[in-house]
Structure formats: C-alpha cells, structure tokens
Scaffold this active site. Structure first.
Site, mmCIF file in Angstrom:
data_model
loop_
_atom_site.group_PDB
_atom_site.id
_atom_site.type_symbol
_atom_site.label_atom_id
_atom_site.label_comp_id
_atom_site.label_asym_id
_atom_site.label_seq_id
_atom_site.Cartn_x
_atom_site.Cartn_y
_atom_site.Cartn_z
ATOM 1 N N ARG A 150 -57.299 -40.431 -47.833
ATOM 2 C CA ARG A 150 -56.966 -41.165 -46.601
ATOM 3 C C ARG A 150 -55.948 -40.336 -45.837
ATOM 4 O O ARG A 150 -55.602 -39.247 -46.256
ATOM 5 C CB ARG A 150 -56.414 -42.574 -46.928
ATOM 6 C CG ARG A 150 -55.968 -42.699 -48.338
ATOM 7 C CD ARG A 150 -54.618 -43.304 -48.618
ATOM 8 N NE ARG A 150 -53.578 -43.052 -47.709
ATOM 9 C CZ ARG A 150 -52.665 -42.101 -47.845
ATOM 10 N NH1 ARG A 150 -52.690 -41.264 -48.841
ATOM 11 N NH2 ARG A 150 -51.716 -41.956 -46.956
ATOM 12 N N ARG B 244 -64.449 -45.561 -41.100
ATOM 13 C CA ARG B 244 -63.038 -45.979 -41.001
ATOM 14 C C ARG B 244 -62.727 -46.171 -39.511
ATOM 15 O O ARG B 244 -62.290 -45.236 -38.826
ATOM 16 C CB ARG B 244 -62.098 -44.914 -41.596
ATOM 17 C CG ARG B 244 -62.296 -44.555 -43.062
ATOM 18 C CD ARG B 244 -62.037 -45.660 -44.078
ATOM 19 N NE ARG B 244 -60.897 -46.503 -43.902
ATOM 20 C CZ ARG B 244 -59.687 -46.309 -44.447
ATOM 21 N NH1 ARG B 244 -59.467 -45.261 -45.192
ATOM 22 N NH2 ARG B 244 -58.704 -47.172 -44.264
ATOM 23 N N GLN C 250 -49.987 -47.321 -52.280
ATOM 24 C CA GLN C 250 -49.756 -45.917 -51.896
ATOM 25 C C GLN C 250 -48.293 -45.536 -52.070
ATOM 26 O O GLN C 250 -47.974 -44.390 -52.391
ATOM 27 C CB GLN C 250 -50.146 -45.675 -50.433
ATOM 28 C CG GLN C 250 -51.626 -45.755 -50.154
ATOM 29 C CD GLN C 250 -52.000 -47.108 -49.595
ATOM 30 O OE1 GLN C 250 -51.403 -48.124 -49.943
ATOM 31 N NE2 GLN C 250 -53.009 -47.144 -48.756
ATOM 32 N N ASP D 187 -51.488 -43.798 -38.091
ATOM 33 C CA ASP D 187 -52.905 -43.431 -38.059
ATOM 34 C C ASP D 187 -53.358 -43.189 -36.635
ATOM 35 O O ASP D 187 -54.296 -42.422 -36.397
ATOM 36 C CB ASP D 187 -53.754 -44.520 -38.716
ATOM 37 C CG ASP D 187 -53.593 -44.482 -40.228
ATOM 38 O OD1 ASP D 187 -52.531 -44.932 -40.712
ATOM 39 O OD2 ASP D 187 -54.484 -43.947 -40.912
ATOM 40 N N ASN E 259 -50.521 -48.234 -37.907
ATOM 41 C CA ASN E 259 -50.263 -47.625 -39.217
ATOM 42 C C ASN E 259 -50.562 -48.652 -40.308
ATOM 43 O O ASN E 259 -50.980 -49.788 -40.030
ATOM 44 C CB ASN E 259 -48.808 -47.138 -39.286
ATOM 45 C CG ASN E 259 -48.562 -46.218 -40.466
ATOM 46 O OD1 ASN E 259 -49.368 -45.335 -40.758
ATOM 47 N ND2 ASN E 259 -47.468 -46.430 -41.187
ATOM 48 N N LYS E 260 -50.331 -48.246 -41.534
ATOM 49 C CA LYS E 260 -50.584 -49.099 -42.697
ATOM 50 C C LYS E 260 -49.985 -50.480 -42.491
ATOM 51 O O LYS E 260 -48.875 -50.620 -41.976
ATOM 52 C CB LYS E 260 -49.963 -48.433 -43.928
ATOM 53 C CG LYS E 260 -50.053 -49.187 -45.212
ATOM 54 C CD LYS E 260 -51.447 -49.645 -45.575
ATOM 55 C CE LYS E 260 -52.433 -48.498 -45.608
ATOM 56 N NZ LYS E 260 -53.844 -49.018 -45.673
#
Lengths: 145, 301
Positions: free
Chosen positions: B49, B78, B168, B209, B219-220
C-alpha cells in the site's frame, strides 16, 4: 454493511451498567481498545435485541465528520461533582463529540472485565511487540463535566 | 540494518518482488509478480500500500507497457488513491526517457534522495525535543526523519498510533523504528487525546494518499480525528504529500473495505457483529499547519 445504510447513531463508550435505556436506539459500538470491549458488548446487545454496528476506534472521527452520530452515551466508572472518570479513550470520544456539537450523556457504567489485552502491544492475546516497556499503558481518564 | 519498508517493491529481471506487508512483523516475505492480474491481486489484498502501491504501479507498467490501461485497472481496485496522477507523471517522463522502463528507473532512483531531503526539511521545523504522534505508515520516512533530526543534535520520540484494523502503526511503523533504534512508544488509537491533554505530544506527522492545492488531504482513517484534536490542543500538524492536485477532494470516493477485514488479526469466532470499514478519511486544510511535498516544496502557516 455500508456507510450509506447507517444514520442517527447513538455512540456507546464504556460498559453500560444496565441496558434498559438502550432499547429503540441504533447503537454504534467501537472496539474500545485495548480490551476489545466492543466485541463482548455487541453480544450482549444482541441478546437484548438492540440493533448495533461495530467500528474500530479510529473510525469514529470520520463518522462524526459525516454526521452519522446524533448522541454519545459515555458510561463512566466513577462520578464526582464536577468530573467523571472513564476508561481509556473517554476523552477522545468526549472531545470528538463536543467538537462536532454532538451531545454527550454521562451514564453509570461498570468496570470492564479485562480478559487478554492490557495495552496496545497485544491484540486478542497475540503479542506484536518484543518489549512492552515501550507501550503506553492505558489510563483511566478524567473529564470535567 | 536496511529498512525493507523504505522500498517495499523491487523489479528484478522481468519480475516484480512485493514485500508482503501483511506478513510483517512475523515474517519478511516477497511475492513474485509477473502479470497485471497478479499485481491487481496483491493490491486488492493490501499486500502492499502507500509508497509500495506507487512502485507497484510503475513496475507493472513496465510489464504491461500500458500506462493508462494499468492506471485504469489500479484505480478501480483502490479508488481513493490517484493512479491517474502517477500515469500523467510517467507519460511525461517516458517522452524524455525514450521508453517506459527507462522512465521508471529514472523516477524510482530519484525517490530516495527526494524523501531524504523532505525528511531534513521536516526535521528542521521540529522542536529540539520532539514528541511526534503519527498514524499508519509513511513508508520508511519516519526513520529518515528520525535520522535527520538526530543529525541536527535534536531528540525525537515517535508515538505510534496502532492504526486498527490493519495495524499498520504496530506492524510496520513501530517495527521499523525499533529496528532502526529510534525511540518509539506504541498506543491504542483512542489514547491520542489523553496523550495530548497530558502534554506528551508536541507535533503530529502523517502521510497522505491524496492532497490538493488548497491543502486538504485524504489519508488513513483516524487522521482527521488526530488533526482535529491537535488543533484543540494547539499542536502543529505536518503532512507529507505527493503532487497536490487541482480538485475538490470531498468528491473523491472514500474506499469502504469488506467488513470482515474490521476483524483482521482477531481470533476466529462463530459470528462477527455487523460492521463498517471506511479505509480513509478527509482532513480539511484548516486543521493542517505545514505541507511537505515530494519535490521539496514546503508550505507552512
């Protein structure tokens, strides 16, 4: 389940002392790390016939942002005149609620049964760290009310 | 010790080797990729990722010799990440380099120095005794930042939010910091507010991202909450961005992963409760203090 399917959620944080007041609500149950209290809570909610949906704790911000949460029910461990003491994450949830103008209702809770995990170094009993000295142990959090 | 997560995808003699991030920290294994279908499968299963999927996209283009077609398939797999942006970059460099393979080699070989330069820029603005909270994994750059800050005779301790459900933070960031000898502490995602409240954090650093010219990022999931809490406690938030796009990020589809993945890493049970899994979130520019892009541009409030 998809996000589009959920709305007007009542967020639970902590362990309810009783389930009577939860009837009729669509409950949002976070994982509540490190203890994974959310998993056992979902089982109890099911037996009481309360509809619910599960998320990990870090997803709460996004759900607030999307306007999915209408109220927060914080089940505290101890209450004094101007403050409550709650499990780890109580401040996270209270602040996220207040910063999104979501009302927080403080309700009597009970101390959780800690089965496997005491900190972030383990998950469901499995260890992910070599040295637990570098793990921040959860603390009971005090919130002014 | 070399950090495998700094360059988690390699290309060797016609084969792409993908570090299986789902096996870490228990095993360091590489998955060989020879076709587009195999590349899509590791992408879908999140074997790699972030920066890994950037490298995977470039090397897959070497295999397929099709920049736009590969981007289309990756984008469907994705949807939140901007593969078309990478396609534009690759097409541009390919015109100058002559062919796709040469262009990819040129882009990838420049990455390390660019990322180290960015790490030095971030280290410059951190305080002498930095207590940095981070989430997810910025593909080795947190180690670069720690090395840069130590070279400046400053100190750092990285507080790593575990980043459920994929972990993560625990499995990648905390693991690589420990290997590199960087002081680090691991926390549950919900402990962030209490750490800020008790004065233990003086900066937040995350990756992204996607980003736009306005300064918004995607983002996450969990990033937005950290940024919002940090603003409440007057703690600066710095983000590492790629190439900011001219677009409204609120219109980008936030990927929802299969709900069974919410229970990843947990022991098997008879039945799981109903769940939702938004994999990313949107953080508006107002909550961010500084932006560091991969080309060396820095913007601060």
């Amino acid at each position: 389940m998809r996000l589009d399917e959920i709305t007007r959620l009542s967020l639970i944080w902590g362990v309810p002392a009783e389930f009577k007041g939860l009837k009729g609500k669509f409950l949002l149950v976070p994982e509540m790390r490190p203890y994974l209290l959310g998993l056992s809570l979902c089982e109890e909610l099911k037996t009481h016939g309360c509809p619910h949906v599960y998320v990990t704790d870090n997803m709460l911000g996004y759900l607030f942002f999307k306007g999915k949460i209408k109220e927060t029910l914080l089940f505290y461990l101890e209450r004094r005149t101007a403050e409550i003491k709650g499990i780890s994450g109580s401040l996270y949830v209270t602040l996220l609620s207040k910063l999104h103008q979501v009302p927080v209702y403080f309700c009597p809770g009970k101390k959780p049964d800690i089965v496997n995990d005491k900190h972030a170094g383990t998950l469901d009993g499995r260890s992910f760290v070599e040295d637990e000295k570098s793990v921040i142990w959860p603390e009971e959090e005090i919130i002014k009310i | 010790m070399k950090n495998p997560l700094a360059f988690p995808v390699r290309y060797e003699e016609g084969v792409i080797l993908v570090l299986d991030e789902t096996a870490l920290p228990f095993a360091e294994e590489y998955i060989p990729i020879r076709t587009l279908d195999e590349a899509v499968m590791v992408l879908k299963e999140m074997k790699t990722r972030a920066f890994g999927q950037v490298l995977l996209y470039f090397y897959t283009c070497v295999l397929t010799q099709d920049i736009m077609g590969t981007a289309r398939v990756f984008q469907q797999t994705r949807p939140t990440f901007d593969f078309y942006g990478l396609a534009g970059m690759l097409a541009e460099v390919t015109k100058r380099a002559g062919d796709i393979k040469a262009a990819v080699e040129r882009i990838v070989s420049a990455f390390e120095e660019k990322r180290r330069q960015r790490a030095r820029q971030v280290a410059e603005i951190l305080p002498a005794d930095a207590h940095v909270l981070t989430i997810c994994h910025v593909s080795g750059e947190m180690v670069y930042i720690a090395e840069a800050i130590q070279a400046m005779q400053k100190r750092i301790c990285v507080y790593v939010s575990e980043t459920r459900p994929y972990l993560q933070g625990t499995r990648l960031t905390f693991w690589e910091l420990n290997r590199a000898g960087v002081p680090a502490k691991l926390l549950c995602d919900n402990q962030a507010a209490w750490l800020m409240h008790t004065g233990r954090i003086n900066a937040v650093i995350t990756g992204s991202d996607r980003s736009n010219q306005k300064g918004d990022i995607i983002n996450k999931v969990g990033t937005y909450a950290l940024a919002l809490l940090a603003r409440h406690y007057h703690i600066p938030v710095y983000v590492l961005i790629q190439r900011p796009a001219e677009m409204d990020l609120r219109k980008v589809q936030i990927e929802e992963r299969p709900e069974k993945e919410v229970f990843m890493w947990l022991k098997k049970r008879n039945k799981w409760p109903p769940a939702v899994y938004p994999a990313f979130d949107f953080t508006p520019a107002e909550l961010i203090t500084g932006w560091f892009d991969i080309e060396g541009k820095v913007r601060k409030k």
